[in-house]
Design an enzyme around this catalytic site. Sequence first.
Site, PDB file in Angstrom:
ATOM      1  N   LYS A  89      10.186  -1.567   0.585  1.00 59.04           N
ATOM      2  CA  LYS A  89       9.829  -2.838   1.847  1.00 59.04           C
ATOM      3  C   LYS A  89      10.786  -3.987   1.291  1.00 59.04           C
ATOM      4  O   LYS A  89      10.635  -5.200   1.395  1.00 59.04           O
ATOM      5  CB  LYS A  89       8.163  -2.821   1.226  1.00 59.04           C
ATOM      6  CG  LYS A  89       7.470  -2.116   1.448  1.00 59.04           C
ATOM      7  CD  LYS A  89       5.630  -2.519   2.016  1.00 59.04           C
ATOM      8  CE  LYS A  89       5.113  -1.849   1.741  1.00 59.04           C
ATOM      9  NZ  LYS A  89       4.646  -0.942   0.925  1.00 59.04           N
TER      10      LYS A  89
ATOM     11  N   ARG B 139      -5.108   6.780  -4.191  1.00 60.55           N
ATOM     12  CA  ARG B 139      -5.815   7.089  -5.411  1.00 60.55           C
ATOM     13  C   ARG B 139      -7.503   8.453  -4.676  1.00 60.55           C
ATOM     14  O   ARG B 139      -7.951   9.043  -5.619  1.00 60.55           O
ATOM     15  CB  ARG B 139      -6.993   5.854  -5.342  1.00 60.55           C
ATOM     16  CG  ARG B 139      -6.384   4.680  -6.163  1.00 60.55           C
ATOM     17  CD  ARG B 139      -6.887   3.553  -5.912  1.00 60.55           C
ATOM     18  NE  ARG B 139      -6.506   3.168  -4.223  1.00 60.55           N
ATOM     19  CZ  ARG B 139      -7.015   1.777  -3.722  1.00 60.55           C
ATOM     20  NH1 ARG B 139      -7.955   0.896  -4.410  1.00 60.55           N
ATOM     21  NH2 ARG B 139      -6.560   1.611  -2.589  1.00 60.55           N
TER      22      ARG B 139
ATOM     23  N   ASP C  23       1.109   5.691  -7.777  1.00 58.36           N
ATOM     24  CA  ASP C  23       1.074   3.892  -8.153  1.00 58.36           C
ATOM     25  C   ASP C  23       0.432   4.483  -9.849  1.00 58.36           C
ATOM     26  O   ASP C  23      -0.561   4.077 -10.146  1.00 58.36           O
ATOM     27  CB  ASP C  23      -0.154   3.514  -7.249  1.00 58.36           C
ATOM     28  CG  ASP C  23       0.505   3.033  -6.005  1.00 58.36           C
ATOM     29  OD1 ASP C  23       1.686   3.377  -5.839  1.00 58.36           O
ATOM     30  OD2 ASP C  23      -0.706   3.277  -4.904  1.00 58.36           O
TER      31      ASP C  23
ATOM     32  N   ARG D  58      -9.034   9.067   3.465  1.00 56.89           N
ATOM     33  CA  ARG D  58      -9.615   9.164   2.182  1.00 56.89           C
ATOM     34  C   ARG D  58     -11.035  10.129   2.912  1.00 56.89           C
ATOM     35  O   ARG D  58     -10.487  10.844   4.368  1.00 56.89           O
ATOM     36  CB  ARG D  58     -10.540   8.022   2.762  1.00 56.89           C
ATOM     37  CG  ARG D  58     -10.799   6.619   1.952  1.00 56.89           C
ATOM     38  CD  ARG D  58      -9.891   7.275   0.514  1.00 56.89           C
ATOM     39  NE  ARG D  58      -9.606   4.952  -0.144  1.00 56.89           N
ATOM     40  CZ  ARG D  58      -8.539   5.396  -0.844  1.00 56.89           C
ATOM     41  NH1 ARG D  58      -7.006   6.299  -0.024  1.00 56.89           N
ATOM     42  NH2 ARG D  58      -7.593   4.312  -0.836  1.00 56.89           N
TER      43      ARG D  58
ATOM     44  N   GLN E 287      -9.329  -0.336   0.572  1.00 58.77           N
ATOM     45  CA  GLN E 287      -9.517   0.006   2.197  1.00 58.77           C
ATOM     46  C   GLN E 287     -10.381   0.240   3.016  1.00 58.77           C
ATOM     47  O   GLN E 287     -11.609  -0.097   2.878  1.00 58.77           O
ATOM     48  CB  GLN E 287      -7.955   1.674   2.107  1.00 58.77           C
ATOM     49  CG  GLN E 287      -7.496   1.471   1.890  1.00 58.77           C
ATOM     50  CD  GLN E 287      -5.603   1.439   2.328  1.00 58.77           C
ATOM     51  OE1 GLN E 287      -5.796   0.338   3.131  1.00 58.77           O
ATOM     52  NE2 GLN E 287      -5.222   1.486   1.843  1.00 58.77           N
TER      53      GLN E 287
ATOM     54  N   THR F 138      -0.942  -3.510   6.684  1.00 56.25           N
ATOM     55  CA  THR F 138      -2.515  -3.519   7.079  1.00 56.25           C
ATOM     56  C   THR F 138      -3.151  -4.355   6.394  1.00 56.25           C
ATOM     57  O   THR F 138      -4.824  -4.596   6.545  1.00 56.25           O
ATOM     58  CB  THR F 138      -3.061  -1.745   6.883  1.00 56.25           C
ATOM     59  OG1 THR F 138      -2.833  -1.851   5.311  1.00 56.25           O
ATOM     60  CG2 THR F 138      -2.111  -1.463   7.354  1.00 56.25           C
TER      61      THR F 138
ATOM     62  N   HIS G  89      13.560  -6.567   2.959  1.00 60.45           N
ATOM     63  CA  HIS G  89      14.021  -7.640   3.462  1.00 60.45           C
ATOM     64  C   HIS G  89      14.353  -8.421   2.979  1.00 60.45           C
ATOM     65  O   HIS G  89      13.806  -9.694   2.449  1.00 60.45           O
ATOM     66  CB  HIS G  89      11.915  -8.190   3.819  1.00 60.45           C
ATOM     67  CG  HIS G  89      12.059  -9.580   4.833  1.00 60.45           C
ATOM     68  ND1 HIS G  89      10.412 -10.071   5.095  1.00 60.45           N
ATOM     69  CD2 HIS G  89      12.372  -9.557   5.752  1.00 60.45           C
ATOM     70  CE1 HIS G  89      10.758 -10.795   6.990  1.00 60.45           C
ATOM     71  NE2 HIS G  89      12.031 -10.911   6.941  1.00 60.45           N
ATOM     72  N   ASP G  90      15.513  -9.523   3.653  1.00 63.45           N
ATOM     73  CA  ASP G  90      16.332 -10.421   3.393  1.00 63.45           C
ATOM     74  C   ASP G  90      17.407 -10.640   4.315  1.00 63.45           C
ATOM     75  O   ASP G  90      17.394  -9.442   5.457  1.00 63.45           O
ATOM     76  CB  ASP G  90      16.865  -9.344   2.134  1.00 63.45           C
ATOM     77  CG  ASP G  90      17.889 -11.143   1.433  1.00 63.45           C
ATOM     78  OD1 ASP G  90      17.739 -11.162   1.506  1.00 63.45           O
ATOM     79  OD2 ASP G  90      17.373 -10.874  -0.438  1.00 63.45           O
TER      80      ASP G  90
ATOM     81  N   ASN H 167      23.128  -8.517   4.970  1.00 61.66           N
ATOM     82  CA  ASN H 167      25.183  -7.970   4.537  1.00 61.66           C
ATOM     83  C   ASN H 167      23.738  -7.686   2.994  1.00 61.66           C
ATOM     84  O   ASN H 167      23.494  -6.246   2.175  1.00 61.66           O
ATOM     85  CB  ASN H 167      25.380  -9.441   4.033  1.00 61.66           C
ATOM     86  CG  ASN H 167      26.633  -8.467   3.655  1.00 61.66           C
ATOM     87  OD1 ASN H 167      27.303  -7.346   3.834  1.00 61.66           O
ATOM     88  ND2 ASN H 167      26.727  -9.176   2.122  1.00 61.66           N
ATOM     89  N   THR H 168      23.034  -8.537   2.241  1.00 52.39           N
ATOM     90  CA  THR H 168      22.083  -8.351   1.092  1.00 52.39           C
ATOM     91  C   THR H 168      21.548  -6.760   1.494  1.00 52.39           C
ATOM     92  O   THR H 168      21.651  -5.726   0.706  1.00 52.39           O
ATOM     93  CB  THR H 168      21.490  -8.978   1.114  1.00 52.39           C
ATOM     94  OG1 THR H 168      22.381 -10.548   0.893  1.00 52.39           O
ATOM     95  CG2 THR H 168      20.642  -8.734  -0.707  1.00 52.39           C
TER      96      THR H 168
ATOM     97  N   LYS I 239       5.228   9.278  -3.636  1.00 51.53           N
ATOM     98  CA  LYS I 239       6.182   7.742  -3.264  1.00 51.53           C
ATOM     99  C   LYS I 239       5.888   6.445  -4.428  1.00 51.53           C
ATOM    100  O   LYS I 239       5.098   7.221  -4.483  1.00 51.53           O
ATOM    101  CB  LYS I 239       5.133   6.930  -2.049  1.00 51.53           C
ATOM    102  CG  LYS I 239       5.164   5.459  -1.512  1.00 51.53           C
ATOM    103  CD  LYS I 239       4.530   5.498  -0.728  1.00 51.53           C
ATOM    104  CE  LYS I 239       3.026   4.499  -1.618  1.00 51.53           C
ATOM    105  NZ  LYS I 239       3.278   3.472  -1.822  1.00 51.53           N
TER     106      LYS I 239
ATOM    107  N   ASP J  52       9.558   3.590  -1.556  1.00 49.30           N
ATOM    108  CA  ASP J  52       8.401   2.422  -0.469  1.00 49.30           C
ATOM    109  C   ASP J  52       8.893   0.528  -1.283  1.00 49.30           C
ATOM    110  O   ASP J  52       7.837   0.396  -2.256  1.00 49.30           O
ATOM    111  CB  ASP J  52       6.899   3.041  -1.056  1.00 49.30           C
ATOM    112  CG  ASP J  52       5.936   1.986   0.429  1.00 49.30           C
ATOM    113  OD1 ASP J  52       6.803   0.515   0.984  1.00 49.30           O
ATOM    114  OD2 ASP J  52       5.020   1.740  -0.318  1.00 49.30           O
TER     115      ASP J  52
HETATM  116  O1  C5P Z   1      -4.952   4.453  -2.860  1.00 51.19           O
HETATM  117  P1  C5P Z   1      -4.473   4.385  -1.277  1.00 51.19           P
HETATM  118  O2  C5P Z   1      -4.751   5.990  -1.232  1.00 51.19           O
HETATM  119  O3  C5P Z   1      -5.088   3.866  -1.088  1.00 51.19           O
HETATM  120  O4  C5P Z   1      -3.253   4.098  -1.271  1.00 51.19           O
HETATM  121  C1  C5P Z   1      -2.871   4.381  -0.449  1.00 51.19           C
HETATM  122  C2  C5P Z   1      -0.459   4.097  -1.067  1.00 51.19           C
HETATM  123  O5  C5P Z   1      -0.150   3.411   0.546  1.00 51.19           O
HETATM  124  C3  C5P Z   1      -0.348   3.244  -1.820  1.00 51.19           C
HETATM  125  O6  C5P Z   1       0.461   3.362  -2.584  1.00 51.19           O
HETATM  126  C4  C5P Z   1      -0.453   1.718  -0.821  1.00 51.19           C
HETATM  127  O7  C5P Z   1       0.599   0.794  -1.604  1.00 51.19           O
HETATM  128  C5  C5P Z   1       0.127   1.792   0.529  1.00 51.19           C
HETATM  129  N1  C5P Z   1      -0.063   1.000   1.510  1.00 51.19           N
HETATM  130  C6  C5P Z   1      -1.266   0.680   1.851  1.00 51.19           C
HETATM  131  N2  C5P Z   1      -1.216   0.384   3.321  1.00 51.19           N
HETATM  132  C7  C5P Z   1       0.161  -0.274   4.256  1.00 51.19           C
HETATM  133  C8  C5P Z   1       1.474   0.178   3.344  1.00 51.19           C
HETATM  134  C9  C5P Z   1       1.932   0.689   2.323  1.00 51.19           C
HETATM  135  O8  C5P Z   1      -2.046   1.432   1.800  1.00 51.19           O
HETATM  136  N3  C5P Z   1       0.060  -0.841   4.947  1.00 51.19           N
END
Ligand code: C5P
Length: 232
Positions: free
Chosen positions: A61, A211, A10, A181, A190, A119, A63-64, A67-68, A32, A59
């Site tokens: 995600k 992180r 990120d 974590r 989170q 989430t 959503h459309d 066909n697109t 990722k 990643d």
């Molecule tokens: O920094 P952290 O460990 O929280 O990063 C988690 C990664 O997973 C981020 O890129 C976040 O966008 C992604 N993610 C998430 N929860 C989701 C889907 C994706 O934390 N439900």
Amino acid sequence: MGKDVIIALDFDSREKTLAFLDRFQEEKPFVKIGMELYYAGGPAIVREIKARGHKIFLDLKLHDIPNTVKKAMSVLSGLDVDMTNLHAAGTKAMMEAALEGLTRPDGTRPLLIAVTQLTSTSQERMEEDLLIREPLDQVVMHYARCAAGAGLDGVVCSPLEAGKVHQGCGEGFLTVTPGVRFADGDVGDQVRVTTPAKARELGSDYIVVGRPVTQAEDPVAAYRRCVKEFVG
Ligand code: C5P
């Protein structure tokens, strides 16, 4: 299917990303690339990281209309990533079209994973904003079964849901789980978190860690700690 740790890159620039990856001299972590880095670096950053020998989960995600999404997936599959994703809320028809688009002429394709309910969505927001009145865990399971029915390879979910998803969709249906974590680390924004060791116990196939590794004083040591706890 081998368990693995995926580092969420990120970062908002190519320079920061490559400076981070340069720290890894002995291993080539699975990484990722999300919207932030993709919109900053485009397809070129994907190719560059792939050429360095990393496996990539793209990643974006999608959503459309079916066909697109099919056509977009066909372009993404040309980037030679290992895994990509879409929103299950786009319907089974969209997921089937995505799989078709993703499949290369030689029959190979990246793994395709569905996002169920994000989430960040609570029961209350789902009911009031989306007018979905079923319990959140049942909605997640229903979306997971739709994804499995459409032929997808797995879902992104909380490690706490991994066991249930495997029960409902099969042991081979992948669970890719963020929200990880260290027991002695910062939780940040989170909410429902588990340690890498706990995620392993709960049956996650891949953990996505951002992180706790990218912001660590010693990212390589933090990554190795994740691998040791999760893969063994
Ligand atoms: O920094 P952290 O460990 O929280 O990063 C988690 C990664 O997973 C981020 O890129 C976040 O966008 C992604 N993610 C998430 N929860 C989701 C889907 C994706 O934390 N439900």
